[in-house]
Scaffold this motif. Structure first.
Motif, PDB file in Angstrom:
ATOM      1  N   HIS A 182       0.909  -1.070   0.025  1.00 53.18           N
ATOM      2  CA  HIS A 182      -0.015   0.016  -0.069  1.00 53.18           C
ATOM      3  C   HIS A 182       0.926   1.001   0.234  1.00 53.18           C
ATOM      4  N   VAL A 183       0.798   2.095  -1.156  1.00 55.29           N
ATOM      5  CA  VAL A 183       1.774   3.262  -1.178  1.00 55.29           C
ATOM      6  C   VAL A 183       0.824   4.569  -0.818  1.00 55.29           C
ATOM      7  N   ARG A 184       1.387   5.280   0.206  1.00 55.09           N
ATOM      8  CA  ARG A 184       0.798   6.393   0.771  1.00 55.09           C
ATOM      9  C   ARG A 184       1.460   7.736   0.373  1.00 55.09           C
ATOM     10  N   PHE A 185       0.883   8.535  -0.626  1.00 56.57           N
ATOM     11  CA  PHE A 185       1.126   9.864  -0.854  1.00 56.57           C
ATOM     12  C   PHE A 185       0.926  10.779  -0.009  1.00 56.57           C
ATOM     13  N   ILE A 186       1.743  11.483   0.304  1.00 60.16           N
ATOM     14  CA  ILE A 186       1.596  12.600   1.805  1.00 60.16           C
ATOM     15  C   ILE A 186       1.922  13.851   1.247  1.00 60.16           C
ATOM     16  N   GLU A 187       1.007  14.828   1.335  1.00 58.89           N
ATOM     17  CA  GLU A 187       1.368  16.233   0.795  1.00 58.89           C
ATOM     18  C   GLU A 187       2.542  16.885   1.997  1.00 58.89           C
ATOM     19  N   PHE A 188       3.236  17.411   1.359  1.00 51.06           N
ATOM     20  CA  PHE A 188       4.390  18.098   1.888  1.00 51.06           C
ATOM     21  C   PHE A 188       3.774  19.310   3.051  1.00 51.06           C
ATOM     22  N   MET A 189       4.381  19.316   4.267  1.00 52.73           N
ATOM     23  CA  MET A 189       3.827  20.008   5.294  1.00 52.73           C
ATOM     24  C   MET A 189       4.834  21.104   5.810  1.00 52.73           C
ATOM     25  N   PRO A 190       4.326  22.319   6.203  1.00 50.27           N
ATOM     26  CA  PRO A 190       5.125  23.185   6.611  1.00 50.27           C
ATOM     27  C   PRO A 190       5.611  23.204   8.147  1.00 50.27           C
ATOM     28  N   ILE A 191       6.145  22.115   8.654  1.00 48.54           N
ATOM     29  CA  ILE A 191       6.720  22.085  10.070  1.00 48.54           C
ATOM     30  C   ILE A 191       8.133  22.190  10.038  1.00 48.54           C
ATOM     31  N   GLY A 192       8.469  22.888  10.748  1.00 50.40           N
ATOM     32  CA  GLY A 192      10.225  22.899  10.841  1.00 50.40           C
ATOM     33  C   GLY A 192      10.710  23.178   9.568  1.00 50.40           C
ATOM     34  N   ASN A 193      10.312  23.620   8.218  1.00 46.70           N
ATOM     35  CA  ASN A 193      11.087  23.635   7.083  1.00 46.70           C
ATOM     36  C   ASN A 193      10.602  24.541   6.071  1.00 46.70           C
ATOM     37  N   GLY A 194      10.224  25.801   6.852  1.00 43.32           N
ATOM     38  CA  GLY A 194       9.714  26.918   6.063  1.00 43.32           C
ATOM     39  C   GLY A 194      10.451  27.266   5.211  1.00 43.32           C
ATOM     40  N   HIS A 195      11.631  27.083   4.942  1.00 44.33           N
ATOM     41  CA  HIS A 195      12.580  27.800   4.015  1.00 44.33           C
ATOM     42  C   HIS A 195      12.342  26.854   2.783  1.00 44.33           C
ATOM     43  N   LEU A 196      11.746  25.764   2.846  1.00 45.30           N
ATOM     44  CA  LEU A 196      11.292  24.836   1.606  1.00 45.30           C
ATOM     45  C   LEU A 196      10.160  25.457   0.868  1.00 45.30           C
ATOM     46  N   PHE A 197       9.435  26.257   1.584  1.00 49.69           N
ATOM     47  CA  PHE A 197       8.030  26.614   1.190  1.00 49.69           C
ATOM     48  C   PHE A 197       8.256  27.987   0.206  1.00 49.69           C
ATOM     49  N   THR A 198       7.839  27.473  -1.045  1.00 51.17           N
ATOM     50  CA  THR A 198       7.717  28.821  -1.934  1.00 51.17           C
ATOM     51  C   THR A 198       6.592  29.185  -2.429  1.00 51.17           C
ATOM     52  N   LYS A 199       6.243  29.614  -3.572  1.00 55.12           N
ATOM     53  CA  LYS A 199       4.783  29.907  -3.896  1.00 55.12           C
ATOM     54  C   LYS A 199       3.897  28.787  -4.138  1.00 55.12           C
ATOM     55  N   ARG A 200       4.488  27.676  -4.404  1.00 59.26           N
ATOM     56  CA  ARG A 200       3.929  26.394  -4.362  1.00 59.26           C
ATOM     57  C   ARG A 200       4.572  25.171  -4.247  1.00 59.26           C
ATOM     58  N   GLN A 233      -7.394   2.475  -5.682  1.00 57.13           N
ATOM     59  CA  GLN A 233      -6.795   1.081  -6.340  1.00 57.13           C
ATOM     60  C   GLN A 233      -6.710   1.335  -7.903  1.00 57.13           C
ATOM     61  N   ILE A 234      -5.575   1.029  -8.395  1.00 60.83           N
ATOM     62  CA  ILE A 234      -5.518   0.838 -10.003  1.00 60.83           C
ATOM     63  C   ILE A 234      -6.240  -0.345 -10.088  1.00 60.83           C
ATOM     64  N   PRO A 235      -7.165  -0.421 -11.247  1.00 62.41           N
ATOM     65  CA  PRO A 235      -7.905  -1.596 -11.560  1.00 62.41           C
ATOM     66  C   PRO A 235      -6.944  -2.749 -11.694  1.00 62.41           C
ATOM     67  N   GLY A 236      -6.998  -3.917 -10.851  1.00 61.62           N
ATOM     68  CA  GLY A 236      -6.431  -5.282 -11.172  1.00 61.62           C
ATOM     69  C   GLY A 236      -4.992  -5.299 -10.236  1.00 61.62           C
ATOM     70  N   ALA A 237      -4.891  -4.214  -9.628  1.00 62.47           N
ATOM     71  CA  ALA A 237      -3.727  -4.214  -8.684  1.00 62.47           C
ATOM     72  C   ALA A 237      -3.920  -4.929  -7.445  1.00 62.47           C
ATOM     73  N   GLN A 238      -2.820  -5.584  -6.882  1.00 69.39           N
ATOM     74  CA  GLN A 238      -2.868  -6.218  -5.913  1.00 69.39           C
ATOM     75  C   GLN A 238      -2.760  -5.426  -4.455  1.00 69.39           C
ATOM     76  N   GLY A 239      -2.176  -4.050  -4.522  1.00 68.50           N
ATOM     77  CA  GLY A 239      -2.318  -3.119  -3.416  1.00 68.50           C
ATOM     78  C   GLY A 239      -3.281  -1.925  -3.561  1.00 68.50           C
ATOM     79  N   THR A 240      -2.862  -1.188  -2.810  1.00 69.80           N
ATOM     80  CA  THR A 240      -3.483   0.116  -2.849  1.00 69.80           C
ATOM     81  C   THR A 240      -2.841   1.284  -2.923  1.00 69.80           C
ATOM     82  N   LEU A 241      -3.594   2.632  -3.338  1.00 69.75           N
ATOM     83  CA  LEU A 241      -2.800   3.760  -3.091  1.00 69.75           C
ATOM     84  C   LEU A 241      -3.538   4.708  -2.373  1.00 69.75           C
ATOM     85  N   GLY A 242      -2.819   5.166  -1.209  1.00 73.21           N
ATOM     86  CA  GLY A 242      -3.831   6.263  -0.382  1.00 73.21           C
ATOM     87  C   GLY A 242      -3.125   7.822  -0.440  1.00 73.21           C
ATOM     88  N   PHE A 243      -3.928   8.590  -0.229  1.00 74.91           N
ATOM     89  CA  PHE A 243      -3.590   9.992  -0.534  1.00 74.91           C
ATOM     90  C   PHE A 243      -3.801  10.791   0.964  1.00 74.91           C
TER      91      PHE A 243
END
Length: 328
Positions: A182-200, A233-243
């Motif tokens: 199961h692959v989990r895609f996580i949105e980048f968060m502004p905690i302790g790393n504000g210098h990495l946050f640009t316009k987007r 889930q991608i159709p037919g895939a054994q695992g899942t995708l989480g967001f």
């Protein structure tokens, strides 16, 4: 109101990686001295006397890197053996799993999340702040070992950073095709790393889903896990995708967790420092356990009001703890 029954327990704030989204680059962190960490006995006391009586049955061990904690396998065994433990999981960077996966499984751990932000060794090493011999191969070996000993399904956590690893989204999603991963895609968060946050500095989950949808198609998953992920889930895939879409979508209404830091601070919300309780100091000062339990019960009552949309309340200036210090 959502039932809060899930406690994330940080075992240590140290880590053998220095991921740019977790630890601020170029800064020296003041690590917790060993005598200021909750001991294993203190963690078990808090579980048995405070959290379990208040309805907590699901526990996740985090860090820093939890596998750096001395005695971690024995602690896993003791928590797994508590009759009220319905679910015990761990989040790790996987680097030490090649030697510890079997022991952890034998101790009763059954669910594991492994951070894997890139399939490209060079990109991987850049993200984790590694300047020496590549650590990708041993991390990948740890993932394979965990799968081999019985962690099936296992979860892979991917923090998507624009311009760094977002070009790998399809390759990472493909890991779910022929394995029950199961692959989990996580949105980048502004905690302790504000210098990495640009316009987007983060990519909305829906944009990632659209990329995958255009390649393979995508269906909604039937099962929701313990956390905030929207499962597909991608159709037919054994695992899942989480967001996990903490930046583009508010999921506070279904938050079911509290966080206990390695030095004993109980935090009701990842992005809000309001209402924290120093359980370690009170425990060591021999405050009656019934009184501590009531304090936590009271905090549970106001947790729904502590919403990340008002994350600056109770916080002076910037966050006082990085993601590695909070426990994710």
């Amino acid at each position: 109101m959502n039932t809060v029954d899930y406690l994330r327990i940080s075992l240590i704030d140290r880590c053998n990686f220095r991921c740019e989204y977790c630890m601020p680059a170029g800064e020296e962190l003041n690590y917790i001295l060993s005598q200021n960490l909750l001991t294993s006995d203190e963690i078990l006391t808090l579980l048995k006397e405070i959290f379990i009586p208040l309805g907590f049955t699901r526990f996740r061990l985090t860090g820093g890197e939890p596998l750096l904690r001395p005695g971690v396998v024995d602690l896993v065994r003791q928590i797994a053996q508590l009759p009220q433990t319905q679910d015990l999981a761990m989040t790790t960077n996987g680097f030490l799993l090649d030697t510890l996966a079997q022991d952890l499984y034998d101790a009763g751990l059954r669910r594991i999340n492994i951070s894997l932000d890139s399939l490209e060794p060079e990109t991987f090493d850049k993200i984790i702040g590694n300047r020496g011999k590549s650590r990708w191969e041993r991390t990948w070996a740890g993932i394979q070992k965990a799968y081999e000993v019985g962690f099936n399904p296992l979860k892979l956590n991917v923090v998507v950073i624009p311009g760094v690893n977002d070009h790998e989204v399809l390759n990472l999603a493909a890991l779910t095709l022929d394995r029950q991963w199961h692959v989990r895609f996580i949105e980048f968060m502004p905690i302790g790393n504000g210098h990495l946050f640009t316009k987007r500095a983060w990519i909305p989950s829906e944009e990632l889903r659209q990329r995958i949808r255009e390649c393979w198609g995508l269906t909604e998953g039937e099962v929701r896990g313990n956390g905030p992920a929207d499962v597909f889930q991608i159709p037919g895939a054994q695992g899942t995708l989480g967001f996990i879409s903490q930046m583009s979508e508010c999921f506070c209404d279904r938050c079911n967790r509290m966080r206990l830091s390695a030095d004993g601070w109980l935090r009701p919300c990842l992005l809000n420092e309001t209402g924290q309780i120093d359980l370690k100091s009170e425990l060591r000062s021999q405050v009656p356990l019934t009184e501590l339990r009531q304090q936590v019960a009271d905090l549970l009552q106001i947790k729904p009001e502590i919403n990340f949309k008002q994350r600056e309340s109770g916080t002076e200036g910037v966050y006082t703890r990085t993601m590695s210090q909070i426990g994710g």
